[in-house]
Design an enzyme around this catalytic site. Structure first.
Site, PDB file in Angstrom:
ATOM      1  N   CYS A 159       0.893  -1.164   0.000  1.00 33.01           N
ATOM      2  CA  CYS A 159       0.000   0.000   0.000  1.00 33.01           C
ATOM      3  C   CYS A 159       0.926   1.206   0.000  1.00 33.01           C
ATOM      4  O   CYS A 159       1.465   1.575   1.047  1.00 33.01           O
ATOM      5  CB  CYS A 159      -0.914   0.021   1.223  1.00 33.01           C
ATOM      6  SG  CYS A 159      -1.911   1.523   1.312  1.00 33.01           S
TER       7      CYS A 159
ATOM      8  N   CYS B  49      -0.265   4.246   2.295  1.00 31.81           N
ATOM      9  CA  CYS B  49      -0.364   4.143   3.752  1.00 31.81           C
ATOM     10  C   CYS B  49      -0.162   2.699   4.204  1.00 31.81           C
ATOM     11  O   CYS B  49       0.960   2.220   4.251  1.00 31.81           O
ATOM     12  CB  CYS B  49      -1.701   4.700   4.233  1.00 31.81           C
ATOM     13  SG  CYS B  49      -1.778   4.846   6.019  1.00 31.81           S
ATOM     14  N   SER B  50      -1.244   1.982   4.464  1.00 33.89           N
ATOM     15  CA  SER B  50      -1.064   0.669   5.100  1.00 33.89           C
ATOM     16  C   SER B  50      -2.251  -0.273   4.874  1.00 33.89           C
ATOM     17  O   SER B  50      -2.482  -1.161   5.683  1.00 33.89           O
ATOM     18  CB  SER B  50      -0.879   0.875   6.603  1.00 33.89           C
ATOM     19  OG  SER B  50      -1.968   1.629   7.116  1.00 33.89           O
ATOM     20  N   CYS B  51      -3.019  -0.087   3.790  1.00 35.46           N
ATOM     21  CA  CYS B  51      -4.170  -0.959   3.548  1.00 35.46           C
ATOM     22  C   CYS B  51      -3.719  -2.416   3.454  1.00 35.46           C
ATOM     23  O   CYS B  51      -2.703  -2.729   2.832  1.00 35.46           O
ATOM     24  CB  CYS B  51      -4.899  -0.542   2.280  1.00 35.46           C
ATOM     25  SG  CYS B  51      -5.743   1.040   2.501  1.00 35.46           S
TER      26      CYS B  51
END
Lengths: 105, 204
Positions: free
Chosen positions: B108, B111-113
């Site tokens: 991702c 961000c951090s999906c």
């Protein structure tokens, strides 16, 4: 929006450092940020897109320096204030209180 | 916010994140909008009950049940729901299949999906600026940071997640695993093999 979060393709951040037997959380405060955030979203105070928007608006130097759950915390404070769940004044009073600077200040 | 406000805030804000979250939590509790026991419960779920074990069960089933495999690749969300894996950050799941010719890896960049119901919370490296930035421009080098060398004749595909779509890699079933049960196969499926920064373990 293009911004500091849009890091795909940059090569200045060094090696990826996987950690052996990594714990789910690295500190107690990370757990509290995570749990509080989940509940704030479950309770409908804001959604994940708003949160991401808030995180993407953290100043660039701070964005790079602050740890992951620190960004969540800033984003969450921002959204809770924006939706009137808390006020900045209330939060500042609490900040003073937890630092032993007097609740009545 | 004016620069004056910024300076004002910086003089007040706790430098320790532990104090900063304590302040927020305590304020929300005071206002009656947060139940600390509910926070404890959520932490417990993600620390102890949801993790890569879930994804491993999906992979092992796909390795042993050709019809399930087809359903998983056609509609990942519906297939993982058959096994009861749904919830926050798993609303739309896409499974991508590793083959002799293709190695998939997930990131991702923004961000951090990550597919929480299948893999739990992402490891720190997945959320790091180094991984997010580099894996899309030099994936083979990044895979080498994990000790994984993908042969030059194999295509590497990088999938950039977003808040609508979460990917899981269906790793190749390891050689020599033909006689193993579904439960034994699940033991070979590592978290890294489902992100694509690793491959499934060889049977002992």
């Amino acid at each position: 929006m293009n911004g500091v979060h849009d890091v795909g393709g940059m090569q200045c951040f060094g090696a990826v450092l996987p950690e052996e037997n990594e714990p789910v959380f690295h500190a107690e405060w990370e757990k509290r940020v995570f749990g509080t955030m989940c509940l704030a979203m479950i309770d409908g105070h804001f959604n994940v897109d708003e949160l991401r928007h808030a995180i993407e608006h953290i100043a660039p130097a701070e964005y790079c320096a602050v740890p992951y759950y620190g960004k969540w915390l800033r984003g969450m404070e921002d959204r809770l204030i924006a939706h009137g769940v808390i006020t900045r004044e209330e939060l500042e009073r609490k900040w003073a209180e937890v630092q032993g600077k007097g609740a009545a200040a | 916010m004016s620069s004056h406000d910024h300076e004002h805030e910086h003089s007040l804000v706790p430098s320790e994140p532990a104090l900063r979250i304590k302040a927020l939590e305590s304020l929300l509790v005071e206002k009656g909008v947060l139940d600390p026991a509910a926070v404890d419960e959520i932490i417990d779920v993600f620390e102890h009950r949801v993790g890569p074990r879930n994804g491993a069960l999906v992979v092992a089933k796909a390795w042993t049940d050709p019809e399930f495999r087809k359903r998983l690749l056609a509609d990942g969300t519906a297939a993982v729901r058959e096994l009861g894996f749904l919830g926050m950050q798993g609303e739309e799941v896409v499974a991508v299949e590793n083959t002799q010719n293709v190695h998939n890896v997930v990131v991702c960049t923004l961000c951090s999906c990550y597919p929480w119901p299948l893999l739990g919370l992402p490891p720190a490296w997945y959320k790091s600026l180094a991984y997010r930035s580099r894996v899309v421009i030099e994936p083979r080098k990044v895979l080498e940071d994990f000790g994984l060398k993908v042969s030059d004749d194999k295509e590497v595909r990088v999938w950039d997640s977003n808040s609508e779509v979460r990917y899981i890699v269906l790793p190749e079933r390891p050689a020599g695993s033909e006689t193993l049960s579904e439960a034994e196969l699940a033991e070979l499926v590592t978290r890294e093999s489902m992100i694509g920064t690793g491959v499934a373990k060889a049977p002992a």
